[in-house]
Design a protein around this motif. Structure first.
Motif, PDB file in Angstrom:
ATOM      1  N   VAL A 101      51.997  -8.487 -42.681  1.00  0.00           N
ATOM      2  CA  VAL A 101      52.172  -9.919 -42.953  1.00  0.00           C
ATOM      3  C   VAL A 101      53.286 -10.174 -43.975  1.00  0.00           C
ATOM      4  O   VAL A 101      53.542 -11.312 -44.337  1.00  0.00           O
ATOM      5  CB  VAL A 101      50.857 -10.598 -43.424  1.00  0.00           C
ATOM      6  N   SER A 102      53.947  -9.103 -44.419  1.00  0.00           N
ATOM      7  CA  SER A 102      55.041  -9.286 -45.378  1.00  0.00           C
ATOM      8  C   SER A 102      56.223  -9.951 -44.696  1.00  0.00           C
ATOM      9  O   SER A 102      56.388  -9.873 -43.476  1.00  0.00           O
ATOM     10  CB  SER A 102      55.477  -7.934 -45.954  1.00  0.00           C
ATOM     11  N   GLU A 103      57.047 -10.578 -45.500  1.00  0.00           N
ATOM     12  CA  GLU A 103      58.179 -11.317 -44.938  1.00  0.00           C
ATOM     13  C   GLU A 103      59.118 -10.396 -44.161  1.00  0.00           C
ATOM     14  O   GLU A 103      59.599 -10.737 -43.097  1.00  0.00           O
ATOM     15  CB  GLU A 103      58.939 -12.020 -46.055  1.00  0.00           C
ATOM     16  N   ARG A 104      59.355  -9.216 -44.720  1.00  0.00           N
ATOM     17  CA  ARG A 104      60.297  -8.292 -44.089  1.00  0.00           C
ATOM     18  C   ARG A 104      59.863  -7.968 -42.648  1.00  0.00           C
ATOM     19  O   ARG A 104      60.650  -8.032 -41.730  1.00  0.00           O
ATOM     20  CB  ARG A 104      60.351  -7.008 -44.923  1.00  0.00           C
ATOM     21  N   PHE A 105      58.586  -7.627 -42.496  1.00  0.00           N
ATOM     22  CA  PHE A 105      58.117  -7.294 -41.153  1.00  0.00           C
ATOM     23  C   PHE A 105      58.078  -8.531 -40.259  1.00  0.00           C
ATOM     24  O   PHE A 105      58.481  -8.478 -39.096  1.00  0.00           O
ATOM     25  CB  PHE A 105      56.740  -6.640 -41.202  1.00  0.00           C
ATOM     26  N   GLN A 106      57.591  -9.620 -40.805  1.00  0.00           N
ATOM     27  CA  GLN A 106      57.480 -10.842 -40.005  1.00  0.00           C
ATOM     28  C   GLN A 106      58.836 -11.271 -39.447  1.00  0.00           C
ATOM     29  O   GLN A 106      58.931 -11.738 -38.320  1.00  0.00           O
ATOM     30  CB  GLN A 106      56.875 -11.966 -40.863  1.00  0.00           C
ATOM     31  N   GLN A 107      59.894 -11.072 -40.242  1.00  0.00           N
ATOM     32  CA  GLN A 107      61.224 -11.484 -39.776  1.00  0.00           C
ATOM     33  C   GLN A 107      61.844 -10.453 -38.838  1.00  0.00           C
ATOM     34  O   GLN A 107      62.763 -10.762 -38.098  1.00  0.00           O
ATOM     35  CB  GLN A 107      62.146 -11.752 -40.976  1.00  0.00           C
ATOM     36  N   ASP A 108      61.320  -9.256 -38.890  1.00  0.00           N
ATOM     37  CA  ASP A 108      61.849  -8.198 -38.032  1.00  0.00           C
ATOM     38  C   ASP A 108      61.269  -8.292 -36.615  1.00  0.00           C
ATOM     39  O   ASP A 108      61.873  -7.856 -35.649  1.00  0.00           O
ATOM     40  CB  ASP A 108      61.494  -6.841 -38.651  1.00  0.00           C
ATOM     41  N   MET A 109      60.063  -8.861 -36.509  1.00  0.00           N
ATOM     42  CA  MET A 109      59.343  -8.871 -35.228  1.00  0.00           C
ATOM     43  C   MET A 109      60.056  -9.534 -34.063  1.00  0.00           C
ATOM     44  O   MET A 109      60.079  -8.961 -32.964  1.00  0.00           O
ATOM     45  CB  MET A 109      57.991  -9.588 -35.406  1.00  0.00           C
ATOM     46  N   SER A 154      61.880  -2.296 -36.191  1.00  0.00           N
ATOM     47  CA  SER A 154      63.139  -1.652 -36.565  1.00  0.00           C
ATOM     48  C   SER A 154      62.852  -0.433 -37.426  1.00  0.00           C
ATOM     49  O   SER A 154      61.948  -0.451 -38.260  1.00  0.00           O
ATOM     50  CB  SER A 154      64.030  -2.614 -37.327  1.00  0.00           C
ATOM     51  N   LYS A 155      63.650   0.597 -37.223  1.00  0.00           N
ATOM     52  CA  LYS A 155      63.441   1.838 -37.960  1.00  0.00           C
ATOM     53  C   LYS A 155      63.549   1.646 -39.459  1.00  0.00           C
ATOM     54  O   LYS A 155      62.740   2.172 -40.227  1.00  0.00           O
ATOM     55  CB  LYS A 155      64.489   2.874 -37.517  1.00  0.00           C
ATOM     56  N   ASP A 156      64.557   0.878 -39.878  1.00  0.00           N
ATOM     57  CA  ASP A 156      64.772   0.742 -41.321  1.00  0.00           C
ATOM     58  C   ASP A 156      63.638  -0.028 -41.986  1.00  0.00           C
ATOM     59  O   ASP A 156      63.312   0.219 -43.145  1.00  0.00           O
ATOM     60  CB  ASP A 156      66.144   0.105 -41.608  1.00  0.00           C
ATOM     61  N   VAL A 157      63.024  -0.944 -41.223  1.00  0.00           N
ATOM     62  CA  VAL A 157      61.918  -1.709 -41.798  1.00  0.00           C
ATOM     63  C   VAL A 157      60.712  -0.796 -42.009  1.00  0.00           C
ATOM     64  O   VAL A 157      60.052  -0.833 -43.058  1.00  0.00           O
ATOM     65  CB  VAL A 157      61.573  -2.898 -40.880  1.00  0.00           C
ATOM     66  N   ILE A 158      60.436   0.058 -41.019  1.00  0.00           N
ATOM     67  CA  ILE A 158      59.345   1.022 -41.159  1.00  0.00           C
ATOM     68  C   ILE A 158      59.654   1.991 -42.303  1.00  0.00           C
ATOM     69  O   ILE A 158      58.787   2.300 -43.133  1.00  0.00           O
ATOM     70  CB  ILE A 158      59.156   1.805 -39.834  1.00  0.00           C
ATOM     71  N   LYS A 194      44.950  -0.440 -45.136  1.00  0.00           N
ATOM     72  CA  LYS A 194      45.056  -1.710 -45.859  1.00  0.00           C
ATOM     73  C   LYS A 194      46.497  -1.991 -46.270  1.00  0.00           C
ATOM     74  O   LYS A 194      46.992  -3.110 -46.143  1.00  0.00           O
ATOM     75  CB  LYS A 194      44.142  -1.687 -47.095  1.00  0.00           C
ATOM     76  N   ALA A 195      47.168  -0.936 -46.749  1.00  0.00           N
ATOM     77  CA  ALA A 195      48.570  -1.100 -47.129  1.00  0.00           C
ATOM     78  C   ALA A 195      49.400  -1.521 -45.921  1.00  0.00           C
ATOM     79  O   ALA A 195      50.295  -2.376 -46.021  1.00  0.00           O
ATOM     80  CB  ALA A 195      49.114   0.207 -47.715  1.00  0.00           C
ATOM     81  N   LEU A 196      49.058  -0.961 -44.774  1.00  0.00           N
ATOM     82  CA  LEU A 196      49.813  -1.282 -43.567  1.00  0.00           C
ATOM     83  C   LEU A 196      49.582  -2.741 -43.155  1.00  0.00           C
ATOM     84  O   LEU A 196      50.512  -3.450 -42.764  1.00  0.00           O
ATOM     85  CB  LEU A 196      49.405  -0.331 -42.440  1.00  0.00           C
ATOM     86  N   LEU A 197      48.340  -3.200 -43.267  1.00  0.00           N
ATOM     87  CA  LEU A 197      48.057  -4.599 -42.935  1.00  0.00           C
ATOM     88  C   LEU A 197      48.814  -5.538 -43.868  1.00  0.00           C
ATOM     89  O   LEU A 197      49.348  -6.566 -43.429  1.00  0.00           O
ATOM     90  CB  LEU A 197      46.551  -4.865 -43.021  1.00  0.00           C
ATOM     91  N   ASP A 198      48.861  -5.178 -45.165  1.00  0.00           N
ATOM     92  CA  ASP A 198      49.635  -5.989 -46.113  1.00  0.00           C
ATOM     93  C   ASP A 198      51.087  -6.077 -45.652  1.00  0.00           C
ATOM     94  O   ASP A 198      51.717  -7.136 -45.694  1.00  0.00           O
ATOM     95  CB  ASP A 198      49.610  -5.373 -47.523  1.00  0.00           C
ATOM     96  N   PHE A 199      51.582  -4.923 -45.189  1.00  0.00           N
ATOM     97  CA  PHE A 199      52.969  -4.858 -44.763  1.00  0.00           C
ATOM     98  C   PHE A 199      53.223  -5.723 -43.515  1.00  0.00           C
ATOM     99  O   PHE A 199      54.256  -6.387 -43.395  1.00  0.00           O
ATOM    100  CB  PHE A 199      53.323  -3.395 -44.486  1.00  0.00           C
ATOM    101  N   TYR A 214      38.769  -6.815 -44.108  1.00  0.00           N
ATOM    102  CA  TYR A 214      39.783  -6.642 -45.152  1.00  0.00           C
ATOM    103  C   TYR A 214      40.694  -7.860 -45.158  1.00  0.00           C
ATOM    104  O   TYR A 214      41.250  -8.234 -44.119  1.00  0.00           O
ATOM    105  CB  TYR A 214      40.625  -5.377 -44.922  1.00  0.00           C
ATOM    106  N   GLU A 215      40.863  -8.455 -46.294  1.00  0.00           N
ATOM    107  CA  GLU A 215      41.760  -9.604 -46.387  1.00  0.00           C
ATOM    108  C   GLU A 215      43.110  -9.124 -46.891  1.00  0.00           C
ATOM    109  O   GLU A 215      43.237  -8.678 -48.035  1.00  0.00           O
ATOM    110  CB  GLU A 215      41.187 -10.667 -47.316  1.00  0.00           C
ATOM    111  N   ALA A 216      44.105  -9.187 -46.028  1.00  0.00           N
ATOM    112  CA  ALA A 216      45.418  -8.634 -46.371  1.00  0.00           C
ATOM    113  C   ALA A 216      46.065  -9.418 -47.510  1.00  0.00           C
ATOM    114  O   ALA A 216      45.938 -10.638 -47.580  1.00  0.00           O
ATOM    115  CB  ALA A 216      46.316  -8.658 -45.144  1.00  0.00           C
ATOM    116  N   LYS A 217      46.760  -8.648 -48.376  1.00  0.00           N
ATOM    117  CA  LYS A 217      47.529  -9.306 -49.438  1.00  0.00           C
ATOM    118  C   LYS A 217      48.658 -10.101 -48.799  1.00  0.00           C
ATOM    119  O   LYS A 217      49.385  -9.594 -47.961  1.00  0.00           O
ATOM    120  CB  LYS A 217      48.120  -8.264 -50.387  1.00  0.00           C
ATOM    121  N   GLY A 218      48.793 -11.341 -49.225  1.00  0.00           N
ATOM    122  CA  GLY A 218      49.847 -12.180 -48.653  1.00  0.00           C
ATOM    123  C   GLY A 218      49.353 -13.009 -47.480  1.00  0.00           C
ATOM    124  O   GLY A 218      50.110 -13.779 -46.897  1.00  0.00           O
TER     125      GLY A 218
END
Lengths: 554, 359
Positions: free
Chosen positions: B297-305, B48-52, B290-295, B110-114
């Protein structure tokens, strides 16, 4: 005395100019074709700094590979024979008969040639596949047979024969055949002894072009052939893109290269033979209203063929694109809610048009320079060889070119990998041969004495070109540009690898939409295909108005 | 005169040169710029655009997405270009092709945050963390509800059912060497019947009239009688190898939306696919990657998928949209296979499968 010296000087200058002119296309093809293709082949055959040419023998010894080679060759032979069989009557009708709507129809039969294969494959499945028109009418289904491939090949290449053979046929003086008849020859004998020998080189050239296009067929075979039928080109794609066996892909690329080179050499030879003096007349005066039942039936037969074979598949597309009420699928193209793209699909139209304009500009510049350099009949062997080389991009795997671009053009000063110019460059590679083939016969037809006279009178080569050649070839130039434009619009094989995802072209967008589930995506794919088809058709209709009688082979 | 001639040539060259120059100046905004992070993925990528936009605002990076063909093609292309990659993060290598990417050195650790919230079942490469699981989905046989209702026939439930006579000539699947659902289905049968049994199963499946086509599009949109595209094309195969999330897609993309999904999933025919992302070996903007990988696995992205890519989240607690619960629940007991085992056998299985089923 003085004059002779001037002539010698002019000749010398001419040779130097030719070399100067050739340098640009040579550099272009060296950097954007030979180098990327060599890079991807080397990637497959080179390991730890050493060439492993033994792989060639190993790969060719595999029965699967030999099976692919065999299928590639025989389907191309059969496709070519079938295309000639179906299209030669068409060539005759378009050349010798006059009927209402002829010009429009001639443009219409050319449209398939520039349609993207992904669209054609889908349209043919709808026509000859299950539930298709043939299935509904007679219960005939061809979707799992080689017939679907062959028919699609005829669909694509009908125009090649009609234009190459028909173009010449229209210019043959009918009075020669009439004279033979007056002397007592039967119509068949007169045709066989007068017209056929004059046409033979054009038929051979057309057949070789069709063979080349079907030998390297990609999209059609991939979509209609299913997993069981595979041409060399499809196999190169599979080995590179799916199985990731780069050495097998490299060997197959080399095999295709050799085969295509041989076909092109043969083609160059027939083209040269065709240029032997024929008495050509204005095509406008050779066509007549059909007379008698025979000609009427022939015209009817050709029109029926055109309707069934060439118009029906696109019609199925249009019909599907309109299946949603109120142009629903077209309206959906303007929204980006589907999530397939970051942009509304309709933007692909703008992308495609601007890429195609850039590709056309490049192809016209490169192609015209090459054509001017190749104009002189006394051009040496090297130059003639280059003529054939310019055609190679038509026959070399688009996959190879696409991947080659990615791995070769990724370092300064040529780091173009993320640049938009990559797409027009790849498309121009396919456009240049059309420009050269369209321009060359026209340029060669310009009387060399005009140029010499101008030179002797003190005009510079540039001024000679501007004042002698340009006025005569302006139309041919426009037509060449139109073809390059249409071919660039439809190019899929290489574009799909290098098009920037935020800037998809029409064919790439169609393929992506087809790859997503759901009614709306499918309908949008059909709508976009229809738009693409209409753009190509309009471009070609404009060209048809510009067409003169000596404008090349396509 | 020589000069004029040279000018003519130079004009020609200059034109190409200028175009190229325009191009590279245009392209450079993406390539080396530390303000932009580039994600390379396959055609199915969508967000989704708003999530990005939220990620861009919070991290200060602009996201550029390169969608690079179908999944296998995108992976292979990424490997080919790994010395000078097209981007910073690659998303979309799945468990069936993971070994190819790792063996070719596509990713750096790289081990993603989260990533501690990722369900244990999906984690791989725990020593080096070269890849991070992002989503999961099930490759399953889908059925056309109307066909089975009309014929008063129970839809099949398991692999075993598919070889029964009442399902003769009903199934269409994809070429395992060309298509990721085709390969997943093959691996599902290999997981179910074992190294010695899968070939025998496919012989029976072939005898029972399974049809093989090259790609998912053709199988699902042309041959399958239950999908919108297939209905248009008058597809006559009521069984197709697709995804567990295909039924909700039939609802979401339909216009007007039907009350219920026209297709269903044969629960006992599923193979679980997990998709991973990783930081590319020679990424120019590793920090942004790395920031993108963290994102990812973030809840916001995971729920948007789910509604964008029709896949399931891999993190604990991520909500699945109601359409998924209603029209396409995840399979309860899918077949799975250790990526190491897939790595060892994949090419040989595909080769044997090809000569067994296609020739």
């Amino acid at each position: 005395m003085d004059l002779t010296r001037t002539e010698v000087a002019l000749r010398r200058r001419g040779a130097a100019a030719r070399f100067g002119l050739l340098a640009v296309p040579v550099a272009f093809f060296g950097v954007f074709f030979a180098y990327p293709v060599a890079a991807i082949v080397a990637r497959g055959l080179k390991a730890d700094g050493a060439w492993h040419l033994g792989r060639i023998g190993e790969v060719l010894a595999q029965s699967d590979v030999r099976h692919v080679l065999w299928f590639t060759t025989w389907q191309a032979l059969v496709s070519t024979a079938l295309t000639l069989l179906v299209a030669l009557p068409g060539a005759y009708v378009f050349a010798r008969l006059d009927f209402p709507g002829k010009h429009v129809l001639r443009a219409v039969v050319t449209v398939p040639f520039v349609l993207p294969t992904v669209v054609v494959g889908t349209a043919f499945l709808a026509l000859v596949g299950r539930g298709g028109l043939l299935d509904e009418l007679w219960g005939v289904r061809l979707d799992t047979t080689v017939w679907a491939i062959l028919l699609a090949h005829v669909f694509f290449n009908y125009a090649v024969v009609v234009r190459t053979v028909g173009g010449l046929w229209a210019q043959l003086d009918p009075r020669q055949e009439e004279a033979a008849r007056m002397l007592g020859a039967s119509p068949l004998k007169a045709w066989r002894q007068v017209t056929l020998p004059a046409l033979a080189p054009a038929v051979a050239a057309a057949a070789l072009m069709v063979f080349l296009f079907t030998f390297t067929s990609f999209g059609v075979v991939q979509i209609l052939g299913g997993p069981t039928f595979s041409t060399l080109e499809v196999e190169i794609y599979r080995q590179t893109s799916e199985i990731f066996d780069l050495s097998t892909a490299a060997v197959l690329t080399l095999v295709q290269f050799v085969a295509v080179g041989a076909v092109l050499a043969l083609h160059a030879w027939t083209v040269r033979r065709r240029e032997t003096a024929l008495r050509l007349v204005d095509a406008a005066g050779t066509a007549r209203r059909p007379r008698g039942a025979g000609q009427g039936a022939l015209l009817g037969g050709v029109l029926a063929t055109v309707v069934v074979l060439l118009l029906l598949p696109p019609a199925v597309l249009v019909q599907r694109s309109l299946a949603a009420p109120g142009f629903g699928y077209y309206r959906a193209l303007t929204s980006d809610d589907g999530g397939v793209f970051l942009v509304p699909p309709i933007e692909a139209v703008g992308n495609s048009l601007s890429y195609a304009v850039a590709a056309t500009a490049i192809a016209v510049v490169i192609g015209s320079l090459a054509a001017v350099a190749l104009t002189r009949r006394d051009a040496g062997r090297f130059v003639r060889g280059f003529d054939a080389l310019l055609m190679l991009p038509l026959g070399v795997s688009a996959v190879t070119v696409g991947f080659g671009f990615l791995i070769a053009l990724d370092e300064p000063p040529l780091d173009l990998r993320s640049s938009w110019i990559l797409v027009p460059l790849a498309q121009a590679l396919v456009g240049v041969p059309f420009v050269v083939r369209t321009m060359l016969p026209v340029l060669r037809a310009v009387d060399a004495r005009l140029r010499e006279a101008a030179s002797v009178l003190g005009a510079s080569p540039w001024r000679v070109w501007r004042e002698v050649d340009l006025p005569m070839v302006r139309r041919a130039l426009l037509i060449a540009a139109g073809f390059a434009f249409a071919v660039s619009l439809g190019e899929f094989g290489a574009t799909v690898f290098i098009a920037r995802p935020d800037n998809p072209t029409l064919p790439v967008a169609v393929a992506r939409l087809l790859g997503r589930p759901g009614d709306l995506n499918y309908g949008q794919a059909m709508a976009l295909s229809t738009i693409l088809m209409v753009v190509c058709a309009v471009a070609l209709l404009v060209l048809e108005r510009l067409r003169t009688d000596r404008t090349g082979e396509f | 005169m020589n000069i004029r001639r040279l000018t003519a040539v130079a004009v020609g060259l200059g034109m190409v040169g200028t175009l190229a120059a325009c191009g590279s100046s245009d392209g450079s905004q993406g390539a080396g710029d530390s303000k932009t992070v580039t994600l390379v993925s396959h055609d199915s990528w969508a967000a989704s655009k708003d999530v990005i936009a939220a990620f861009e605002k919070q991290s200060g990076y602009k996201v550029r997405v390169l969608k690079d063909g179908d999944a296998g093609q995108a992976v292979n292309k990424a490997i080919l270009t790994k010395d000078n990659p097209q981007g910073d993060v690659f998303f979309g290598v799945d468990n069936t092709l993971l070994s190819r990417a790792l063996d070719n050195g596509l990713f750096q650790p790289y081990e993603a945050k989260g990533s501690e919230r990722i369900k244990a079942a999906y984690r791989v490469d725990q020593e080096q963390h070269r890849v991070t699981p992002i989503d999961t989905g099930d490759i399953c046989v889908n059925y056309d509800k109307k066909y089975f209702a009309d014929h008063k026939l129970e839809p099949p439930r398991s692999f075993d059912d598919l070889v029964k006579p009442q399902y003769k000539n009903l199934l269409v699947t994809e070429n395992a060497s060309a298509s990721s659902p085709g390969l997943g289905f093959l691996l599902g049968t290999a997981a179910k019947y074992g190294d010695d049994g899968w070939a025998g199963y496919w012989k029976r499946l072939k005898a029972n009239g399974v049809k093989v086509v090259d790609g998912w599009e053709q199988a699902y949109n042309e041959e399958f009688s239950g999908s919108a595209g297939g209905k248009k094309a008058k597809g006559d195969r009521p069984l197709v190898v697709s995804y567990a999330s295909s039924p909700p897609a039939e609802v979401v993309f339909a216009d007007p939306k039907p009350a219920t999904a026209p297709t269903g999933v044969a629960e006992g025919t599923c193979f679980r696919q997990v998709e991973y992302a990783g930081l590319l070996s020679n990424a120019k903007n590793a920090k942004g990657g790395k920031a993108l990988l963290d994102f990812l696995v973030s809840e916001r992205f995971q729920q948007d998928m789910p509604l964008n890519m029709f896949v399931y989240p891999v993190t604990e607690g991520a909500q699945v949209p109601p359409e998924f619960v209603k029209y396409g629940p995840q399979a309860k007991d899918p077949e799975t296979m250790d990526p190491a085992k897939i790595a060892d056998h994949r090419d040989q299985w595909v080769k044997s499968w090809t000569s067994l089923v296609l020739k």
